[in-house]
Design an enzyme around this catalytic site. Structure first.
Site, short mmCIF file in Angstrom:
data_model
loop_
_atom_site.label_atom_id
_atom_site.label_comp_id
_atom_site.label_asym_id
_atom_site.label_seq_id
_atom_site.Cartn_x
_atom_site.Cartn_y
_atom_site.Cartn_z
N LYS A 109 35.16 26.03 12.17
CA LYS A 109 36.45 26.62 11.79
C LYS A 109 36.72 26.56 10.29
CE LYS A 109 38.52 27.28 16.17
NZ LYS A 109 38.09 26.56 17.38
N ASP B 123 33.61 16.37 18.79
CA ASP B 123 33.77 17.78 18.44
C ASP B 123 35.05 17.94 17.63
OD1 ASP B 123 34.22 20.48 18.25
OD2 ASP B 123 33.82 20.94 20.36
N PHE C 214 37.23 22.09 25.42
CA PHE C 214 36.67 23.38 24.97
C PHE C 214 35.65 23.11 23.88
CE2 PHE C 214 36.28 27.14 22.33
CZ PHE C 214 36.11 28.14 23.28
C1 LIG Z 1 36.88 26.85 18.40
C2 LIG Z 1 36.17 25.67 18.94
C3 LIG Z 1 34.79 25.70 19.23
C4 LIG Z 1 33.96 26.96 19.14
O1 LIG Z 1 33.92 27.48 17.87
P1 LIG Z 1 33.43 29.02 17.65
O2 LIG Z 1 33.37 29.13 16.15
O3 LIG Z 1 34.47 29.89 18.28
O4 LIG Z 1 32.11 29.15 18.29
C5 LIG Z 1 34.19 24.53 19.66
N1 LIG Z 1 34.89 23.41 19.80
C6 LIG Z 1 36.21 23.33 19.55
C7 LIG Z 1 36.93 22.04 19.72
C8 LIG Z 1 36.90 24.48 19.13
O5 LIG Z 1 38.22 24.41 18.91
#
Ligand SMILES: *Cc1c(COP(=O)(O)O)cnc(C)c1O
Length: 387
Positions: free
Chosen positions: A245, A216, A131
């Site tokens: 986050k 990420d 994700f």
């Molecule tokens: C939450 C998340 C995102 C996206 O972040 P948003 O602030 O919702 O756009 C991208 N990568 C990972 C691994 C995430 O957990």
């Protein structure tokens, strides 16, 4: 429920909603409009590392609001300068050039664009169950079909291959591969840590073939997994690191950190109106200071180990498939769909998440104490079966 009614009437309708109206929070607790108190293991999808209304974060926001809220990056700014230096100091070796944005998806989006610019190649490899966000580029890297189907066609040049499988990865690499984007622990995908071999293998493949390694850490960064960054555990340095986050203690912020010797953007090639605003920068500085002062990375590791061991001790081992996690990023993989458990946990005044259909996920604030963990474990046991 007046706020519920208003949101149902005027909201976009894209969220699965829970039937409570949250109106305030303090520390590890959230409070609803009926005066109920909940232990918060959602923490704004892992954002609230410091719990709710942490005094140091609140003070930094208040002070900065009094001083300067907006200042686009066409001007220099004291708080932004300080934060950029700080990020270079705390992220893995060689990563020093940071683009600031406002969300995780934007951090990923920038990483994808920068990869194409740096390599002159177009294709991106990501992993099944990964994700990375919901904007068009980030969504193209995301795995789940249900997030993508209504919005096709997405960005060309993306392909997915099996996580924790280097052989399969080798098979999809081409001369046009610009980057491989990977989560050190898949969050939405079910709280699945990457193996040591896998992360080291990706690094080696990238070095051999001139491909960029994008890590990420939007969910895993800033102590969530019991390391400041999850990648530190693997002793691997990425070419590009995506953060978001919890980076600014709850204020929206994303960051894309690039290796100094690779960074080659020209003026005007990317940008963001709110990116690098002093309010978020000062909140982030306070957050990074608080992580250190309150030893939250260490506490995440210790209390995460405690949380997992208590779950294993107190839950009937015949009802689940696996209990796993790193630091305070914890999942219970069940044998059936876990959706209904979340509502039952909520009745017991515990808020948790899912990760896919089969995993109950806990992302509590890093300030959580053992007594709260005991209550969460007890509530979980009552619902899914005590040992
Ligand atoms: C939450 C998340 C995102 C996206 O972040 P948003 O602030 O919702 O756009 C991208 N990568 C990972 C691994 C995430 O957990």
């Amino acid at each position: 429920m007046i706020y519920k009614d208003l949101e149902e009437k005027y909201g976009s309708g894209v969220y699965y909603k829970r039937d409570i109206e949250i109106i305030s929070g303090k520390g590890v607790y959230l409070y609803d409009s009926q005066g109920n108190e909940y232990i918060d293991c959602v923490a704004g999808h892992g954002v609230c590392l410091f719990g709710h209304s942490h005094p140091k974060i609140v003070q930094a926001i208040k002070e900065q609001a009094d001083t300067l809220i907006s200042c686009p990056e066409i001007f220099y700014n004291d708080k932004r300068a300080e934060l950029l230096e700080k990020i270079a100091e705390i992220t893995p070796k060689g990563l020093t050039k940071t683009f600031l944005s406002n969300s995780g998806a934007e951090a990923v989006e920038a990483a994808l664009k920068f990869s194409r610019k740096i390599t002159g190649k177009t294709d991106i490899i990501s992993f099944t169950f990964g994700f990375h966000g919901r904007t068009m580029g980030a969504l193209s890297a995301t795995w789940k079909a249900e997030y993508k189907k209504p919005f096709l066609p997405l960005v060309p040049g993306f392909c997915h291959t099996a996580y924790n499988n280097l052989e399969k990865l080798q098979e999809v690499i081409t001369d046009n591969t610009a980057a491989i984007i990977v989560e050190p622990v898949q969050g939405e995908g079910g709280v699945k840590p990457a193996s040591m071999e896998f992360m080291k293998g990706i690094r080696e493949i990238c070095d051999q073939k001139g491909i960029l390694m994008i890590v990420d850490e939007v969910q895993t960064g800033f102590g969530r997994t019991g390391e400041l960054f999850a990648i530190n555990r693997y002793n691997v340095s990425p070419d590009i690191l995506c953060l978001g986050k919890g980076i600014a203690g709850g204020i929206p912020m994303g960051a894309t950190v690039v290796r100094e010797d690779l960074s080659n953007l020209d003026k005007g090639e990317h940008g963001s109106t709110f990116g690098g605003n002093p309010l978020a920068c000062n909140a982030s500085l306070a957050a990074i200071r608080a992580l250190k002062e309150e030893k939250l990375v260490e506490r995440s590791r210790e209390n995460g180990d405690y949380f997992i061991s208590q779950l294993r001790k107190n839950i009937d081992e015949t009802v689940y498939k696996d209990i796993r996690g790193l630091g305070l990023m914890i999942g219970i993989e069940m044998k059936q769909k876990v959706g209904p458990y979340l509502a039952q946990l909520m009745d017991k005044k515990v808020l948790a998440l899912t990760a896919g259909k089969l995993v109950v996920r806990y992302l509590p604030p890093l300030i959580i104490e053992k007594e709260h963990i005991d209550r969460v474990v007890e509530a979980t046991g009552e619902i899914i079966g005590r040992s």
